[in-house]
Write a protein that holds these residues in place. Sequence first.
Motif, PDB file in Angstrom:
ATOM      1  N   GLY A  93      -4.623  10.743  30.841  1.00 54.53           N
ATOM      2  CA  GLY A  93      -5.310  11.341  31.981  1.00 54.53           C
ATOM      3  C   GLY A  93      -4.637  12.583  32.544  1.00 54.53           C
ATOM      4  N   HIS A  94      -3.343  12.784  32.259  1.00 55.30           N
ATOM      5  CA  HIS A  94      -2.621  13.931  32.832  1.00 55.30           C
ATOM      6  C   HIS A  94      -3.314  15.258  32.502  1.00 55.30           C
ATOM      7  N   GLY A  95      -3.739  15.393  31.225  1.00 51.02           N
ATOM      8  CA  GLY A  95      -4.330  16.659  30.799  1.00 51.02           C
ATOM      9  C   GLY A  95      -5.606  16.965  31.569  1.00 51.02           C
ATOM     10  N   GLY A 133       8.703  13.197  35.223  1.00 52.16           N
ATOM     11  CA  GLY A 133       7.764  12.214  34.698  1.00 52.16           C
ATOM     12  C   GLY A 133       7.099  12.909  33.535  1.00 52.16           C
ATOM     13  N   CYS A 134       6.068  12.326  32.956  1.00 51.31           N
ATOM     14  CA  CYS A 134       5.436  12.966  31.802  1.00 51.31           C
ATOM     15  C   CYS A 134       4.939  14.364  32.129  1.00 51.31           C
ATOM     16  N   SER A 135       4.590  14.604  33.381  1.00 49.78           N
ATOM     17  CA  SER A 135       4.042  15.918  33.744  1.00 49.78           C
ATOM     18  C   SER A 135       5.131  16.915  34.147  1.00 49.78           C
ATOM     19  N   GLY A 160       3.920  11.391  39.573  1.00 52.33           N
ATOM     20  CA  GLY A 160       3.586  10.088  39.017  1.00 52.33           C
ATOM     21  C   GLY A 160       3.925   8.969  39.987  1.00 52.33           C
ATOM     22  N   ASP A 161       3.619   7.739  39.580  1.00 53.07           N
ATOM     23  CA  ASP A 161       3.829   6.613  40.493  1.00 53.07           C
ATOM     24  C   ASP A 161       5.307   6.259  40.663  1.00 53.07           C
ATOM     25  N   GLY A 162       6.079   6.411  39.585  1.00 52.40           N
ATOM     26  CA  GLY A 162       7.513   6.171  39.733  1.00 52.40           C
ATOM     27  C   GLY A 162       8.115   7.216  40.643  1.00 52.40           C
ATOM     28  N   ASP A 163       7.734   8.452  40.404  1.00 53.41           N
ATOM     29  CA  ASP A 163       8.252   9.586  41.163  1.00 53.41           C
ATOM     30  C   ASP A 163       7.901   9.469  42.644  1.00 53.41           C
ATOM     31  N   LEU A 164       6.636   9.207  42.909  1.00 52.80           N
ATOM     32  CA  LEU A 164       6.138   9.270  44.291  1.00 52.80           C
ATOM     33  C   LEU A 164       6.324   7.970  45.062  1.00 52.80           C
ATOM     34  N   TYR A 191       6.011   3.679  33.974  1.00 54.79           N
ATOM     35  CA  TYR A 191       6.856   4.855  33.771  1.00 54.79           C
ATOM     36  C   TYR A 191       6.552   5.384  32.371  1.00 54.79           C
ATOM     37  N   GLY A 192       5.701   6.399  32.311  1.00 57.07           N
ATOM     38  CA  GLY A 192       5.317   6.933  31.014  1.00 57.07           C
ATOM     39  C   GLY A 192       6.478   7.608  30.312  1.00 57.07           C
ATOM     40  N   MET A 193       7.092   8.532  31.007  1.00 61.17           N
ATOM     41  CA  MET A 193       8.075   9.408  30.370  1.00 61.17           C
ATOM     42  C   MET A 193       9.261   8.665  29.767  1.00 61.17           C
TER      43      MET A 193
HETATM   44  C1  TPP Z   1      17.466  10.624  39.364  1.00 59.39           C
HETATM   45  C2  TPP Z   1      16.701  10.231  38.167  1.00 59.39           C
HETATM   46  N1  TPP Z   1      16.532   8.920  37.892  1.00 59.39           N
HETATM   47  C3  TPP Z   1      15.848   8.546  36.795  1.00 59.39           C
HETATM   48  C4  TPP Z   1      15.311   9.466  35.955  1.00 59.39           C
HETATM   49  C5  TPP Z   1      14.598   9.015  34.714  1.00 59.39           C
HETATM   50  N2  TPP Z   1      13.133   9.108  34.813  1.00 59.39           N
HETATM   51  C6  TPP Z   1      12.493  10.182  34.359  1.00 59.39           C
HETATM   52  S1  TPP Z   1      10.836  10.077  34.534  1.00 59.39           S
HETATM   53  C7  TPP Z   1      10.963   8.522  35.210  1.00 59.39           C
HETATM   54  C8  TPP Z   1       9.757   7.747  35.584  1.00 59.39           C
HETATM   55  C9  TPP Z   1       8.516   8.530  35.536  1.00 59.39           C
HETATM   56  O1  TPP Z   1       7.424   7.723  35.778  1.00 59.39           O
HETATM   57  P1  TPP Z   1       6.207   8.226  36.638  1.00 59.39           P
HETATM   58  O2  TPP Z   1       6.696   8.920  37.840  1.00 59.39           O
HETATM   59  O3  TPP Z   1       5.310   7.081  36.842  1.00 59.39           O
HETATM   60  O4  TPP Z   1       5.533   9.352  35.723  1.00 59.39           O
HETATM   61  P2  TPP Z   1       4.688   9.197  34.370  1.00 59.39           P
HETATM   62  O5  TPP Z   1       5.651   9.563  33.278  1.00 59.39           O
HETATM   63  O6  TPP Z   1       4.208   7.809  34.283  1.00 59.39           O
HETATM   64  O7  TPP Z   1       3.613  10.190  34.521  1.00 59.39           O
HETATM   65  C10 TPP Z   1      12.288   8.130  35.296  1.00 59.39           C
HETATM   66  C11 TPP Z   1      12.732   6.838  35.808  1.00 59.39           C
HETATM   67  C12 TPP Z   1      15.517  10.837  36.279  1.00 59.39           C
HETATM   68  N3  TPP Z   1      15.049  11.832  35.509  1.00 59.39           N
HETATM   69  N4  TPP Z   1      16.186  11.174  37.375  1.00 59.39           N
END
Ligand code: TPP
Lengths: 356, 272
Positions: free
Chosen positions: B47-49, B75-77, B117-121, B149-151
């Motif tokens: 869905g990112h694209g 994150g992936c984006s 992303g959800d992990g980020d936000l 966590y996609g990335m």
């Molecule tokens: C301080 C820090 N902790 C952990 C990471 C590793 N990390 C990179 S992306 C990510 C999770 C990304 O997941 P999400 O925000 O859901 O994005 P998605 O890839 O699913 O779009 C993590 C834990 C990092 N880069 N920096």
Amino acid sequence: MKELKLMKGNEALAEASILAGCDAYFGYPITPQSEVLEYLAQEALKRTGMVVLQAESEVAAINMIYGAAGTGKKVMTSSSSPGISLMQEGISYIACAELPCLLVNVVRGGPGLGTIQPSQGDYFQAVKGGGHGDYKLIVLAPSTVQEMVDHVKLGFDLAFKWRNPVMILTDGALGQMMEKVQLPAQLPRTTVEPEWATVGKPKTRERNFITSLHIEADKMQEINLHLQKKYREIENQEIRFDKFECDDAEIILVAFGLVARICQKAAQLAREKGIKVGVFRPITLFPYPSNELNKLAGQVKGMLTVEMNAGQMVEDVRLSVNGKIPVEFLGRMGGVVPTPEEILHKLEEKFVGEIV
Amino acid sequence: MNEKTMTEEQHFSEVIAEENICVNENLVFEKPETLLDTPMHYCPGCGHGVAHRLIAEVIDELGIQDKTIGVAPVGCSVFMYNYMNIDMTEAPHGRASAAATGIKRVLPDKYVFSYQGDGDLAAIGTGETIHTCNRGENILIVFINNGIYGMTGGQMAPTTLVGMKSTTTPFGRDVAIMGNPLKITDLVAQLPGVYYATRCAVNNHVNVRKAKKAIMNGFKYQDLKKGLSFVEIVSNCPSNWKMTPVESNKWMEENMLPFYPLGDLKVPGKEN
Ligand SMILES: Cc1ncc(C[n+]2csc(CCOP(=O)(O)OP(=O)(O)O)c2C)c(N)n1
Ligand code: SF4
Ligand SMILES: [Mg+2]
């Protein structure tokens, strides 16, 4: 001649940032530097329109700085030791992305929550990296309230000249004490952004993006080599130091910041006793005045490094003199400030037998 | 390319040339100007694209390319700035909304958005998210909720559903151990600083159109200086969900959407 004012270190620094035309300050309260944010909240907006925002944490503050610095504005934050620890990830990003900004650490005693008393325990953190990866801050160490003022404009100038974060490394005593200062004239806020700034892409140029991500190893190495080249150039051009009665000295006290002033008093006491003592004070902690110290080592019997920590800068003094002469150390920790008398005592204990 | 497709392609282009239909007035679909030609690195069906494209279309349609600054997450984006032809900053993990705050405060008349992303936000950046919303920063936050966590290869996210498998919840998310999934959009919608909060998806054309409208609102509302716009996009992660793109969309509809129902959570001028 401008008028002299009696000002507290933190407030003088805050005033200097308004006068330097600073565009934005983001910070979070922590003793012994909360006066910076308080003073700016009172003064800045109405005088220059400068943005002043209390962030929800130091992590947020440094990332507000990261975003705002990317727009090419003059931006600044300040904190004290635990807060600066929290900022390290952001500082590493800023250094890699080569964004100018001014960081102020009014150091307090650590480790841990420590004490709110003055300390120099963050020398390693400021000078050797602190955050992850190979990067350098330009580090300025004021020793008077006047220098707290002067280093603000100097800090912004260096930050923009080198596209590098600059840190003023001071301590709780300098932040809190009152001294006479002469304030500079008001400088304008930023009106023209540098060409690399993220301000919205007009049709006439390529997009600007700010990143510290270079996923290919070769590219990341290239970025590192570029940074290292810049740091060597900074070492060639930006070293600053101060010498006090070093010409005929047989022993040199080496100290930065407030401790250098205490050392001057100790040197005077020593000279009253007939011991020829001088004081060498690095003003830039990075770049470090190694060559100058090495030269001095050729003409003296020994050096005593005095710090408010367990022995951090002394490692750089020893590297600088490279075994030519003995380098002794006196350190006080946890917020204790060394006295001129104990410095004199240490000096006599270590060197006088040999000299006289 | 094999011979057969070569021939088909040649044949196709001949037909086009003959019919003479490739003329400007027949154009119905174009790549947005704000989207660069760089091929996206996203997995097929991700869905990112689509979300990127919608943002680019909106920026084009509003004519604000020269006034827009975006903030990419970790994150992936993370490489979003490689695809968008606008000025952008890539922020540390979780801190995009703080960086966006810094930008907007010094450039109050520009359009600023973060994309997270959800992990980020909603995990590492929860503090920044809540306070940026609470201060009512006049920015747009686009929140891509793919429940994982996609990335980093499919670890549990704060939004991972109960029972959903991830590499760090190999037996499914157990509430007793990991707590419940976090509905962060519902949470921030309660804050007075948030002017507009909505939940969308990009799994079919109807939802894509709605999502575009929401993103459009998020940019337009910045003119009013009345607070933050928060647009959640419930999305998929075929790779880490270990499904085909089609399966992942189906799974999303059957599992994610009942828990994260689509629709507005806060609309200007309406009692919510
Ligand atoms: C301080 C820090 N902790 C952990 C990471 C590793 N990390 C990179 S992306 C990510 C999770 C990304 O997941 P999400 O925000 O859901 O994005 P998605 O890839 O699913 O779009 C993590 C834990 C990092 N880069 N920096
Ligand atoms: S790993 Fe998941 S979120 Fe990332 S690009 Fe692939 S499908 Fe999309
Ligand atoms: Mg995710």
